[in-house]
Design an enzyme around this catalytic site. Structure first.
Site, short mmCIF file in Angstrom:
data_model
loop_
_atom_site.label_atom_id
_atom_site.label_comp_id
_atom_site.label_asym_id
_atom_site.label_seq_id
_atom_site.Cartn_x
_atom_site.Cartn_y
_atom_site.Cartn_z
N ASP A 25 41.01 51.22 42.00
CA ASP A 25 40.42 49.88 41.96
C ASP A 25 40.48 49.30 43.38
O ASP A 25 41.47 49.45 44.09
CB ASP A 25 41.25 49.01 41.00
CG ASP A 25 40.62 47.66 40.69
OD1 ASP A 25 40.11 47.00 41.62
OD2 ASP A 25 40.65 47.25 39.52
N HIS A 64 37.94 49.76 38.70
CA HIS A 64 37.86 48.39 38.25
C HIS A 64 37.00 48.31 36.97
O HIS A 64 35.92 48.88 36.90
CB HIS A 64 37.25 47.49 39.33
CG HIS A 64 37.45 46.03 39.05
ND1 HIS A 64 38.67 45.41 39.14
CD2 HIS A 64 36.57 45.05 38.69
CE1 HIS A 64 38.55 44.14 38.85
NE2 HIS A 64 37.29 43.90 38.55
N SER A 99 40.43 40.31 36.60
CA SER A 99 39.59 40.32 37.79
C SER A 99 39.57 38.93 38.44
O SER A 99 40.61 38.41 38.82
CB SER A 99 38.19 40.82 37.43
OG SER A 99 37.42 41.07 38.57
#
Length: 317
Positions: free
Chosen positions: A257, A287, A159
């Site tokens: 995502d 995500h 991330s």
């Protein structure tokens, strides 16, 4: 419209357990407090040594806390992974991703340094990436002391950590002080413009990390509204015009995502710049899907990540 029907069936149940509250200036402290992580147990196990270090930070900045992992039985200089945790640039810690780093070190037999960089908005760009660069340079220059092969260093992160890893690879290339072997980017947050698109992807960003959260994360890091013309590639790697000379790259991301478009586009541009790239897009994955550790897609992604990192280290011997 909801995209719940697109979610992998094994990943659906978690969505009912995660609060749908986007971070903001008003609630950030509360959100951080809701997910405290106990410090990593530094007691030495029979297989792994974990130690806390405080290394010199960027000029004029505090020391940087890192966690150093090394298999006890490993012989000779080891390849090393510099790991950068996620959290939208505004949350998270090295301690929070201890289990992930431990699993990679144990499976591959490499060493690792996990960086506790300063968070935004208290420390905006360039503070976080400079903290990571300080850790990278320390790792490279202290190879003999740490039992590290300085010619076999990879950077990686998930991330926002993947975004910092990608920016760090650019910074290392351009400064020319440290040579990187590989970058492992897990659903990297690399393009501030995703949060300002007039016509966003219609099937992404509903769960876990939303467009609203993304905009707040980028605003916190940049100290200004995202999407403007003067954003540095060392803050948002997708802004880099030249991707030549970057290390071989692994990128993975879920098909729903928020970051899928920016990650696939970055992979495409890397390939066109002559960089070896391995790209995985997992169907039905949002995500942070690896929070569902027992899901088949999570197990598949973990195998893919480990295999790619191991190949990179093995090829360099």
């Amino acid at each position: 419209m909801t995209t719940r029907h697109l979610v992998d069936p094994e990943l659906v149940a978690l969505l009912d357990l995660i609060p749908a509250t986007a971070p903001s200036a008003e609630n950030l402290g509360q959100i951080r407090a809701m997910s405290p992580r106990p410090p990593v147990n530094l007691a030495q196990s029979s297989t792994l040594s974990v130690s806390e270090r405080f290394i010199p930070g960027p000029a004029g900045a505090p020391d940087v806390r890192v966690l150093f992992y090394r298999p006890i039985s490993a012989q000779g200089p080891l390849p090393a992974l510099l790991w950068i945790h996620g959290g939208g640039y505004i949350m998270g810690s090295a301690d929070a991703e201890d289990s992930l780093v431990t699993s990679m070190v144990s499976a591959i037999g490499c060493a690792a340094v996990s960086v506790d960089y300063r968070l935004a908005p208290e420390t905006p760009y360039p503070g976080p990436v400079e903290d990571c660069y300080a850790a990278l340079k320390w790792l490279s220059t202290h190879g003999d002391e740490l039992g590290i092969d300085s010619k076999r260093i990879a950077v990686g992160g998930s991330s926002a950590g993947g975004g910092l890893a990608a920016a760090l690879a650019l910074l290392a290339r351009d400064r020319g002080e440290v040579s990187l072997l590989f970058q492992l980017l897990m659903a990297p947050m690399i393009d501030d413009r995703t949060s300002t698109l007039a016509e966003p992807h219609p099937y992404t960003g509903e769960f876990i990390w939303t467009r609203q959260a993304n905009r707040f994360g980028w605003t916190s890091l940049l100290g200004q509204e995202p999407g403007g013309p003067d954003v540095s590639p060392y803050a948002a790697a997708a802004r880099a015009e030249n991707l030549e000379g970057l290390p071989a790259t692994f990128i993975n991301v879920g098909s729903i995502d928020l970051f899928v478009d920016e990650d696939v586009e970055y992979a495409r541009r890397l390939m066109r710049a002559g960089v070896p790239v391995e790209l995985h897009v997992y169907p039905g994955a949002y995500h942070g899907f690896r929070m569902v550790a027992s899901a088949q897609v999570t197990e598949t992604s973990a195998r893919d990540q480990l295999a790619a990192l191991k190949r990179a280290f093995d090829r360099s011997v």
